[in-house]
Enzyme design. Structure first.
Site, mmCIF file in Angstrom:
data_model
loop_
_atom_site.group_PDB
_atom_site.id
_atom_site.type_symbol
_atom_site.label_atom_id
_atom_site.label_comp_id
_atom_site.label_asym_id
_atom_site.label_seq_id
_atom_site.Cartn_x
_atom_site.Cartn_y
_atom_site.Cartn_z
ATOM 1 N N ASP A 37 0.732 -1.314 0.303
ATOM 2 C CA ASP A 37 -0.185 0.350 0.104
ATOM 3 C C ASP A 37 0.860 1.380 -0.047
ATOM 4 O OD1 ASP A 37 -3.266 -0.055 0.463
ATOM 5 O OD2 ASP A 37 -2.128 2.440 1.234
ATOM 6 N N ASN A 88 -5.046 -3.872 -7.449
ATOM 7 C CA ASN A 88 -6.479 -3.104 -6.559
ATOM 8 C C ASN A 88 -5.554 -1.445 -6.613
ATOM 9 O OD1 ASN A 88 -8.306 -2.961 -4.970
ATOM 10 N ND2 ASN A 88 -7.220 -2.917 -2.752
ATOM 11 N N TYR A 153 -12.177 8.696 -13.380
ATOM 12 C CA TYR A 153 -11.851 7.937 -12.889
ATOM 13 C C TYR A 153 -12.235 6.694 -13.942
ATOM 14 C CZ TYR A 153 -13.240 3.912 -9.801
ATOM 15 O OH TYR A 153 -13.431 2.604 -8.809
ATOM 16 N N LYS A 157 -10.775 3.207 -15.590
ATOM 17 C CA LYS A 157 -11.314 1.633 -15.447
ATOM 18 C C LYS A 157 -11.557 1.749 -17.127
ATOM 19 C CE LYS A 157 -10.324 1.708 -11.192
ATOM 20 N NZ LYS A 157 -9.475 0.842 -10.357
ATOM 21 N N VAL A 186 -20.006 -0.062 -2.615
ATOM 22 C CA VAL A 186 -19.150 -1.185 -1.820
ATOM 23 C C VAL A 186 -18.853 0.014 -0.294
ATOM 24 C CG1 VAL A 186 -17.034 -2.355 -1.337
ATOM 25 C CG2 VAL A 186 -17.024 -2.485 -3.759
#
Length: 252
Positions: A37, A88, A153, A157, A186
């Site tokens: 991270d 991720n 974004y 994606k 989410v």
């Protein structure tokens, strides 16, 4: 299940949310996990350790080519060859084509797209040499249709979805399966920049109105999809965008 017994898995953006949940799922099925991270993921490592997960912390900015190469070398030395890569790490910055700062546009693509490419370039050679491996990229339903005020974004994606297809086309014959997941809503803090000034009640009403499931997903539900795609249960699956959205896109 022990689908990942003896495997080494790398999870980026692993300090919270989908990344941490994925590390927990892969680790629970036997994997040793390298948790990376941009912020120190030690707190996540402690939570995982409390659940018996063998996870190791690394600080990494996936948009930094030299840092990615150094990270790949450290993981190989520390844990051994990597069998599973979960890309991720991502950022979400708001704006339309007229309002987004060019700096935010470039930062979004440097993390969400360049970072994915750099990670693939770092770990694909080893997988190809062994003739086996799985990469799962985290895209978004935003990469499949338009969402207001998220031009950078959503564009990034969409690039992840098609980059996944191209990587699969190039490398499946070498034994590496490459897929992506497209989560909908989410229950994490990742969407907070989009929801600034929006009440929790407003969000609940939006979800109820637009998502057939009537709720947001838990990160563990996205992690379950990632684990499937990374496992031998998906041995004939490559190049897909696996939508996990409670029926959101089906209802559009």
């Amino acid at each position: 299940m022990s689908r990942f017994e003896g495997n080494v898995a790398v999870v980026t953006g692993g300090g919270h949310g989908i990344g941490e949940a994925t590390a927990r799922r892969l680790g629970a099925e036997g994997a040793t996990v390298a948790l990376a991270d941009v912020k120190d993921p030690t707190a996540a490592i402690a939570r995982l350790a409390a659940d018996g997960i063998d996870a190791h912390p690394y600080v990494l900015d996936v948009s930094d080519e030299q840092a990615v190469d150094d990270f790949a070398g450290r993981v190989g030395a520390d844990l051994g060859p990597v069998d599973v890569l979960v890309n991720n790490a991502g950022v979400l910055l708001t704006g339309t084509a007229l309002t987004v700062a060019l700096e935010d546009w470039r930062r979004t693509f440097s993390v969400n797209v360049d970072g994915l490419l750099l990670m693939a370039r770092a770990f694909l050679p080893g997988m190809i040499e062994r003739g086996d491996g799985a990469i799962v990229n985290v895209a978004s339903t935003g990469g499949l249709y338009g969402v207001g005020n998220l031009v950078a974004y959503n564009a990034s994606k969409g690039a992840v979805v098609n980059l996944t297809r191209n990587l699969s086309t190039d490398f499946m014959r070498a034994g590496v399966r490459i897929n992506c997941v497209c989560p909908g809503w989410v229950q994490t803090g990742f969407n907070d920049p989009l929801l600034e000034g929006v009440t929790e009640e407003d969000v609940e009403q939006l979800i109820d109105r637009t998502v057939p499931a009537g709720r947001q997903s838990d990160p563990s539900e996205i992690a379950a999809a990632i684990a499937f795609l990374a496992s031998n249960d998906a041995s004939y699956v490559s190049g897909i965008a696996f939508v996990v959205d409670g029926g959101l896109t089906a209802a559009l």
